[in-house]
Design a protein around this motif. Sequence first.
Motif, mmCIF file in Angstrom:
data_model
loop_
_atom_site.group_PDB
_atom_site.id
_atom_site.type_symbol
_atom_site.label_atom_id
_atom_site.label_comp_id
_atom_site.label_asym_id
_atom_site.label_seq_id
_atom_site.Cartn_x
_atom_site.Cartn_y
_atom_site.Cartn_z
ATOM 1 N N GLY A 99 0.858 -1.175 0.000
ATOM 2 C CA GLY A 99 0.000 0.000 0.000
ATOM 3 C C GLY A 99 0.895 1.225 0.000
ATOM 4 O O GLY A 99 2.114 1.121 0.166
ATOM 5 N N PRO A 100 0.320 2.395 -0.153
ATOM 6 C CA PRO A 100 1.129 3.609 -0.195
ATOM 7 C C PRO A 100 1.690 3.936 1.193
ATOM 8 O O PRO A 100 1.083 3.600 2.211
ATOM 9 C CB PRO A 100 0.139 4.683 -0.648
ATOM 10 N N ASP A 101 2.845 4.604 1.235
ATOM 11 C CA ASP A 101 3.377 5.091 2.508
ATOM 12 C C ASP A 101 2.517 6.250 3.008
ATOM 13 O O ASP A 101 2.255 6.372 4.194
ATOM 14 C CB ASP A 101 4.831 5.548 2.349
ATOM 15 N N ILE A 102 2.093 7.094 2.054
ATOM 16 C CA ILE A 102 1.231 8.232 2.372
ATOM 17 C C ILE A 102 0.032 8.197 1.434
ATOM 18 O O ILE A 102 0.189 8.161 0.217
ATOM 19 C CB ILE A 102 1.980 9.567 2.212
ATOM 20 N N ALA A 103 -1.172 8.194 2.017
ATOM 21 C CA ALA A 103 -2.398 8.213 1.231
ATOM 22 C C ALA A 103 -2.969 9.628 1.297
ATOM 23 O O ALA A 103 -3.187 10.162 2.379
ATOM 24 C CB ALA A 103 -3.405 7.219 1.784
ATOM 25 N N GLU A 104 -3.182 10.235 0.130
ATOM 26 C CA GLU A 104 -3.711 11.595 0.099
ATOM 27 C C GLU A 104 -5.158 11.654 0.535
ATOM 28 O O GLU A 104 -5.602 12.644 1.101
ATOM 29 C CB GLU A 104 -3.562 12.184 -1.304
ATOM 30 N N ASN A 105 -5.931 10.594 0.269
ATOM 31 C CA ASN A 105 -7.348 10.577 0.616
ATOM 32 C C ASN A 105 -7.665 9.272 1.339
ATOM 33 O O ASN A 105 -7.599 8.192 0.749
ATOM 34 C CB ASN A 105 -8.197 10.716 -0.656
ATOM 35 N N GLY A 106 -8.025 9.359 2.604
ATOM 36 C CA GLY A 106 -8.314 8.171 3.399
ATOM 37 C C GLY A 106 -9.560 7.420 2.978
ATOM 38 O O GLY A 106 -9.797 6.309 3.420
ATOM 39 N N ALA A 107 -10.373 8.028 2.114
ATOM 40 C CA ALA A 107 -11.601 7.366 1.669
ATOM 41 C C ALA A 107 -11.326 6.241 0.682
ATOM 42 O O ALA A 107 -12.137 5.337 0.537
ATOM 43 C CB ALA A 107 -12.557 8.375 1.042
ATOM 44 N N VAL A 108 -10.188 6.288 -0.014
ATOM 45 C CA VAL A 108 -9.863 5.274 -1.022
ATOM 46 C C VAL A 108 -8.368 4.954 -0.970
ATOM 47 O O VAL A 108 -7.584 5.433 -1.764
ATOM 48 C CB VAL A 108 -10.270 5.720 -2.452
ATOM 49 N N VAL A 109 -7.976 4.111 -0.039
ATOM 50 C CA VAL A 109 -6.574 3.732 0.112
ATOM 51 C C VAL A 109 -6.381 2.357 -0.524
ATOM 52 O O VAL A 109 -6.933 1.360 -0.044
ATOM 53 C CB VAL A 109 -6.164 3.704 1.596
ATOM 54 N N PRO A 110 -5.604 2.264 -1.618
ATOM 55 C CA PRO A 110 -5.407 0.973 -2.277
ATOM 56 C C PRO A 110 -4.435 0.078 -1.500
ATOM 57 O O PRO A 110 -3.364 0.533 -1.097
ATOM 58 C CB PRO A 110 -4.820 1.358 -3.637
ATOM 59 N N VAL A 111 -4.834 -1.163 -1.259
ATOM 60 C CA VAL A 111 -3.959 -2.137 -0.610
ATOM 61 C C VAL A 111 -4.054 -3.468 -1.349
ATOM 62 O O VAL A 111 -5.077 -3.786 -1.951
ATOM 63 C CB VAL A 111 -4.304 -2.347 0.884
ATOM 64 N N THR A 112 -2.973 -4.219 -1.298
ATOM 65 C CA THR A 112 -2.927 -5.558 -1.873
ATOM 66 C C THR A 112 -2.436 -6.516 -0.800
ATOM 67 O O THR A 112 -1.452 -6.229 -0.116
ATOM 68 C CB THR A 112 -1.980 -5.602 -3.094
ATOM 69 N N VAL A 113 -3.142 -7.634 -0.634
ATOM 70 C CA VAL A 113 -2.746 -8.657 0.330
ATOM 71 C C VAL A 113 -2.538 -9.971 -0.416
ATOM 72 O O VAL A 113 -3.264 -10.288 -1.346
ATOM 73 C CB VAL A 113 -3.797 -8.834 1.451
ATOM 74 N N SER A 114 -1.520 -10.704 0.003
ATOM 75 C CA SER A 114 -1.267 -12.004 -0.619
ATOM 76 C C SER A 114 -0.469 -12.873 0.350
ATOM 77 O O SER A 114 0.093 -12.384 1.325
ATOM 78 C CB SER A 114 -0.506 -11.841 -1.940
ATOM 79 N N THR A 115 -0.430 -14.156 0.039
ATOM 80 C CA THR A 115 0.348 -15.081 0.854
ATOM 81 C C THR A 115 0.799 -16.268 0.004
ATOM 82 O O THR A 115 0.138 -16.613 -0.973
ATOM 83 C CB THR A 115 -0.443 -15.581 2.078
ATOM 84 N N THR A 116 1.899 -16.861 0.429
ATOM 85 C CA THR A 116 2.396 -18.086 -0.198
ATOM 86 C C THR A 116 2.226 -19.276 0.748
ATOM 87 O O THR A 116 2.674 -20.375 0.442
ATOM 88 C CB THR A 116 3.873 -17.937 -0.579
ATOM 89 N N LEU A 117 1.581 -19.036 1.891
ATOM 90 C CA LEU A 117 1.362 -20.114 2.859
ATOM 91 C C LEU A 117 0.423 -21.172 2.288
ATOM 92 O O LEU A 117 -0.569 -20.837 1.644
ATOM 93 C CB LEU A 117 0.744 -19.555 4.143
ATOM 94 N N PRO A 118 0.686 -22.450 2.532
ATOM 95 C CA PRO A 118 -0.232 -23.503 2.081
ATOM 96 C C PRO A 118 -1.432 -23.610 3.018
ATOM 97 O O PRO A 118 -1.332 -23.300 4.205
ATOM 98 C CB PRO A 118 0.630 -24.767 2.162
ATOM 99 N N GLY A 119 -2.571 -24.041 2.506
ATOM 100 C CA GLY A 119 -3.751 -24.297 3.323
ATOM 101 C C GLY A 119 -4.460 -23.061 3.851
ATOM 102 O O GLY A 119 -5.178 -23.140 4.846
ATOM 103 N N VAL A 120 -4.300 -21.925 3.195
ATOM 104 C CA VAL A 120 -4.969 -20.705 3.650
ATOM 105 C C VAL A 120 -6.438 -20.753 3.256
ATOM 106 O O VAL A 120 -6.780 -21.111 2.136
ATOM 107 C CB VAL A 120 -4.282 -19.453 3.047
#
Length: 152
Positions: free
Chosen positions: A64-85
Amino acid sequence: MLNRRTLLSHSAKVAALLAGAGLLPQHALAAWNAGAFEGKTLADVAKALGAGAPAESKDVTLTGPDIAENGAVVPVTVSTTLPGVKRLLVLVEKNPSVLAAIFEVSDAVDASFATRVKMGQSSNVYAVAQTADGKMFFATKEIKVTLGGCGG
């Protein structure tokens, strides 16, 4: 001509009718966990989802961004390589409702999701992976917000 608002309104009505008639898949209904969304901390959310104490892991990624200009739309990406999630979660520590999103995961999909979250103020954001055996692993990132998006 349908605009977006009208379409969303009609879609919500159809979903409510289907749910009332018992025609929604049980898997979709099982994904909603009111207790998890009412949790005020990562530990509260973990308990509501029947998981153990979360542990930090290099196998869970949050971008995600270090600084978000607008808190209403903060882009984030989540992922994992763990098995069995079985679930990926996005939590915003200082929001009124800490849990921002739950993604149900199966072996048929890549455990990687991009979304936008609302943030009322600068806060730590967590990406949490829950495995089938109830263990939780997380990564965290501080995101600074210059304009709040949660109404205060």
